[in-house]
Design a protein around this motif. Structure first.
Motif, PDB file in Angstrom:
ATOM      1  N   LEU A  22      77.619  36.134  82.071  1.00  0.00           N
ATOM      2  CA  LEU A  22      76.740  35.437  82.996  1.00  0.00           C
ATOM      3  C   LEU A  22      77.174  33.986  83.171  1.00  0.00           C
ATOM      4  CD1 LEU A  22      73.233  36.648  81.798  1.00  0.00           C
ATOM      5  CD2 LEU A  22      74.477  37.393  83.831  1.00  0.00           C
ATOM      6  N   ALA A  23      76.787  33.439  84.294  1.00  0.00           N
ATOM      7  CA  ALA A  23      76.909  32.006  84.547  1.00  0.00           C
ATOM      8  C   ALA A  23      75.489  31.451  84.574  1.00  0.00           C
ATOM      9  CB  ALA A  23      77.606  31.757  85.876  1.00  0.00           C
ATOM     10  N   GLN A  24      75.357  30.157  84.388  1.00  0.00           N
ATOM     11  CA  GLN A  24      74.037  29.548  84.436  1.00  0.00           C
ATOM     12  C   GLN A  24      74.047  28.409  85.434  1.00  0.00           C
ATOM     13  OE1 GLN A  24      72.612  27.618  80.829  1.00  0.00           O
ATOM     14  NE2 GLN A  24      70.576  28.363  81.302  1.00  0.00           N
ATOM     15  N   ILE A  25      73.037  28.398  86.304  1.00  0.00           N
ATOM     16  CA  ILE A  25      72.903  27.304  87.269  1.00  0.00           C
ATOM     17  C   ILE A  25      72.363  26.078  86.542  1.00  0.00           C
ATOM     18  CG2 ILE A  25      71.766  26.517  89.373  1.00  0.00           C
ATOM     19  CD1 ILE A  25      71.587  29.448  90.250  1.00  0.00           C
ATOM     20  N   VAL A  26      73.013  24.932  86.740  1.00  0.00           N
ATOM     21  CA  VAL A  26      72.578  23.659  86.163  1.00  0.00           C
ATOM     22  C   VAL A  26      71.681  22.932  87.151  1.00  0.00           C
ATOM     23  CG1 VAL A  26      73.343  21.396  85.325  1.00  0.00           C
ATOM     24  CG2 VAL A  26      74.644  23.462  84.758  1.00  0.00           C
ATOM     25  N   ASP A  27      72.129  22.893  88.417  1.00  0.00           N
ATOM     26  CA  ASP A  27      71.305  22.306  89.468  1.00  0.00           C
ATOM     27  C   ASP A  27      71.644  22.941  90.803  1.00  0.00           C
ATOM     28  OD1 ASP A  27      73.428  20.790  90.754  1.00  0.00           O
ATOM     29  OD2 ASP A  27      73.197  19.259  89.234  1.00  0.00           O
ATOM     30  N   VAL A  28      70.706  22.802  91.722  1.00  0.00           N
ATOM     31  CA  VAL A  28      70.836  23.410  93.045  1.00  0.00           C
ATOM     32  C   VAL A  28      70.440  22.383  94.099  1.00  0.00           C
ATOM     33  CG1 VAL A  28      68.511  24.394  92.878  1.00  0.00           C
ATOM     34  CG2 VAL A  28      70.127  25.387  94.481  1.00  0.00           C
ATOM     35  N   SER A  29      71.169  22.401  95.217  1.00  0.00           N
ATOM     36  CA  SER A  29      70.835  21.548  96.357  1.00  0.00           C
ATOM     37  C   SER A  29      70.889  22.420  97.612  1.00  0.00           C
ATOM     38  CB  SER A  29      71.808  20.377  96.479  1.00  0.00           C
ATOM     39  OG  SER A  29      73.086  20.826  96.892  1.00  0.00           O
ATOM     40  N   GLU A  30      70.651  21.797  98.736  1.00  0.00           N
ATOM     41  CA  GLU A  30      70.649  22.535 100.005  1.00  0.00           C
ATOM     42  C   GLU A  30      71.988  23.218 100.283  1.00  0.00           C
ATOM     43  OE1 GLU A  30      69.815  21.633 104.737  1.00  0.00           O
ATOM     44  OE2 GLU A  30      70.064  19.970 103.343  1.00  0.00           O
ATOM     45  N   ARG A  31      73.097  22.599  99.893  1.00  0.00           N
ATOM     46  CA  ARG A  31      74.424  23.126 100.237  1.00  0.00           C
ATOM     47  C   ARG A  31      75.250  23.621  99.059  1.00  0.00           C
ATOM     48  NH1 ARG A  31      75.899  24.988 104.735  1.00  0.00           N
ATOM     49  NH2 ARG A  31      77.994  24.404 104.254  1.00  0.00           N
ATOM     50  N   GLY A  32      74.720  23.504  97.824  1.00  0.00           N
ATOM     51  CA  GLY A  32      75.569  23.920  96.723  1.00  0.00           C
ATOM     52  C   GLY A  32      74.859  24.037  95.396  1.00  0.00           C
ATOM     53  N   LEU A  33      75.666  24.427  94.398  1.00  0.00           N
ATOM     54  CA  LEU A  33      75.175  24.635  93.040  1.00  0.00           C
ATOM     55  C   LEU A  33      76.172  24.053  92.059  1.00  0.00           C
ATOM     56  CD1 LEU A  33      74.597  28.490  93.313  1.00  0.00           C
ATOM     57  CD2 LEU A  33      72.815  26.783  93.495  1.00  0.00           C
ATOM     58  N   GLN A  34      75.677  23.615  90.918  1.00  0.00           N
ATOM     59  CA  GLN A  34      76.544  23.335  89.776  1.00  0.00           C
ATOM     60  C   GLN A  34      76.249  24.431  88.762  1.00  0.00           C
ATOM     61  OE1 GLN A  34      77.380  20.110  86.246  1.00  0.00           O
ATOM     62  NE2 GLN A  34      76.040  19.487  87.904  1.00  0.00           N
ATOM     63  N   VAL A  35      77.289  25.057  88.252  1.00  0.00           N
ATOM     64  CA  VAL A  35      77.115  26.159  87.310  1.00  0.00           C
ATOM     65  C   VAL A  35      77.924  25.908  86.044  1.00  0.00           C
ATOM     66  CG1 VAL A  35      76.639  27.888  89.099  1.00  0.00           C
ATOM     67  CG2 VAL A  35      78.992  27.521  88.340  1.00  0.00           C
ATOM     68  N   VAL A  36      77.466  26.511  84.948  1.00  0.00           N
ATOM     69  CA  VAL A  36      78.208  26.538  83.698  1.00  0.00           C
ATOM     70  C   VAL A  36      78.810  27.932  83.580  1.00  0.00           C
ATOM     71  CG1 VAL A  36      78.047  26.455  81.177  1.00  0.00           C
ATOM     72  CG2 VAL A  36      76.712  24.870  82.560  1.00  0.00           C
ATOM     73  N   VAL A  37      80.114  27.974  83.378  1.00  0.00           N
ATOM     74  CA  VAL A  37      80.829  29.250  83.221  1.00  0.00           C
ATOM     75  C   VAL A  37      81.690  29.166  81.968  1.00  0.00           C
ATOM     76  CG1 VAL A  37      80.834  29.855  85.663  1.00  0.00           C
ATOM     77  CG2 VAL A  37      82.666  28.450  84.770  1.00  0.00           C
ATOM     78  N   ARG A  38      81.875  30.279  81.331  1.00  0.00           N
ATOM     79  CA  ARG A  38      82.602  30.274  80.057  1.00  0.00           C
ATOM     80  C   ARG A  38      84.070  29.907  80.229  1.00  0.00           C
ATOM     81  NH1 ARG A  38      82.559  35.624  76.594  1.00  0.00           N
ATOM     82  NH2 ARG A  38      82.570  36.321  78.733  1.00  0.00           N
ATOM     83  N   ASP A  39      84.742  30.469  81.220  1.00  0.00           N
ATOM     84  CA  ASP A  39      86.187  30.312  81.339  1.00  0.00           C
ATOM     85  C   ASP A  39      86.645  29.452  82.509  1.00  0.00           C
ATOM     86  OD1 ASP A  39      86.590  31.953  79.109  1.00  0.00           O
ATOM     87  OD2 ASP A  39      86.423  33.746  80.339  1.00  0.00           O
ATOM     88  N   GLY A  40      85.751  28.798  83.208  1.00  0.00           N
ATOM     89  CA  GLY A  40      86.146  27.993  84.355  1.00  0.00           C
ATOM     90  C   GLY A  40      86.447  28.856  85.572  1.00  0.00           C
ATOM     91  N   LEU A  41      86.595  28.219  86.699  1.00  0.00           N
ATOM     92  CA  LEU A  41      86.887  28.898  87.966  1.00  0.00           C
ATOM     93  C   LEU A  41      87.957  28.109  88.704  1.00  0.00           C
ATOM     94  CD1 LEU A  41      83.231  29.595  89.154  1.00  0.00           C
ATOM     95  CD2 LEU A  41      84.904  31.334  88.518  1.00  0.00           C
ATOM     96  N   PRO A  42      88.895  28.795  89.374  1.00  0.00           N
ATOM     97  CA  PRO A  42      89.926  28.082  90.127  1.00  0.00           C
ATOM     98  C   PRO A  42      89.348  27.390  91.368  1.00  0.00           C
ATOM     99  CG  PRO A  42      90.469  30.440  89.903  1.00  0.00           C
ATOM    100  CD  PRO A  42      89.098  30.234  89.365  1.00  0.00           C
ATOM    101  N   VAL A  43      89.714  26.134  91.561  1.00  0.00           N
ATOM    102  CA  VAL A  43      89.281  25.392  92.745  1.00  0.00           C
ATOM    103  C   VAL A  43      89.827  26.091  93.989  1.00  0.00           C
ATOM    104  CG1 VAL A  43      89.491  23.197  93.973  1.00  0.00           C
ATOM    105  CG2 VAL A  43      89.126  23.218  91.495  1.00  0.00           C
ATOM    106  N   GLY A  44      88.974  26.236  95.004  1.00  0.00           N
ATOM    107  CA  GLY A  44      89.355  26.892  96.248  1.00  0.00           C
ATOM    108  C   GLY A  44      89.007  28.370  96.288  1.00  0.00           C
ATOM    109  N   ARG A  45      88.647  28.938  95.166  1.00  0.00           N
ATOM    110  CA  ARG A  45      88.313  30.373  95.121  1.00  0.00           C
ATOM    111  C   ARG A  45      86.977  30.636  95.788  1.00  0.00           C
ATOM    112  NH1 ARG A  45      87.217  33.990  89.706  1.00  0.00           N
ATOM    113  NH2 ARG A  45      86.416  35.796  90.822  1.00  0.00           N
ATOM    114  N   GLN A  46      86.937  31.659  96.640  1.00  0.00           N
ATOM    115  CA  GLN A  46      85.676  32.098  97.226  1.00  0.00           C
ATOM    116  C   GLN A  46      84.988  33.009  96.225  1.00  0.00           C
ATOM    117  OE1 GLN A  46      85.614  33.361 101.319  1.00  0.00           O
ATOM    118  NE2 GLN A  46      83.956  34.795 100.910  1.00  0.00           N
ATOM    119  N   VAL A  47      83.695  32.802  96.009  1.00  0.00           N
ATOM    120  CA  VAL A  47      82.941  33.584  95.038  1.00  0.00           C
ATOM    121  C   VAL A  47      81.656  34.110  95.662  1.00  0.00           C
ATOM    122  CG1 VAL A  47      83.852  32.375  93.011  1.00  0.00           C
ATOM    123  CG2 VAL A  47      81.797  31.522  94.126  1.00  0.00           C
ATOM    124  N   THR A  48      81.176  35.212  95.121  1.00  0.00           N
ATOM    125  CA  THR A  48      79.865  35.742  95.467  1.00  0.00           C
ATOM    126  C   THR A  48      78.993  35.629  94.232  1.00  0.00           C
ATOM    127  OG1 THR A  48      80.821  37.287  97.061  1.00  0.00           O
ATOM    128  CG2 THR A  48      78.587  37.758  96.292  1.00  0.00           C
TER     129      THR A  48
END
Length: 88
Positions: A22-48
């Protein structure tokens, strides 16, 4: 002057496609989210992201250690922001 939409704190657990655990949302705004993830995510990657009642599509804009910033493909409504912030 740069306008930064207000952020709402959150601790909601979600899943992100292709990510183990699982990932955990840290904060949410109108256009985005900050999340905590165990292994990081590549910049530019599209995610669902899969939240309890809906799916969101976004792009990883930044990643530092275990935190990532996601820009969503559409603005969130006030009620969606409230739900993701745990106020639903």
């Amino acid at each position: 002057m740069y306008y930064r939409p207000p952020r709402r704190p959150s601790s909601l657990s979600i899943t992100i496609d292709g990510l183990k655990g699982l990932a955990q949302i840290v904060d949410v705004s109108e256009r985005g989210l900050q999340v905590v993830v165990r292994d990081g995510l590549p910049v530019g990657r599209q995610v669902t992201l899969v939240a309890p009642r809906f799916r969101l599509v976004g792009v990883v804009r930044w990643c530092r250690a275990d935190r990532a910033g996601l820009l969503l493909d559409r603005p969130l409504t006030s009620s969606e922001q409230a739900e993701l912030a745990g106020g639903w």
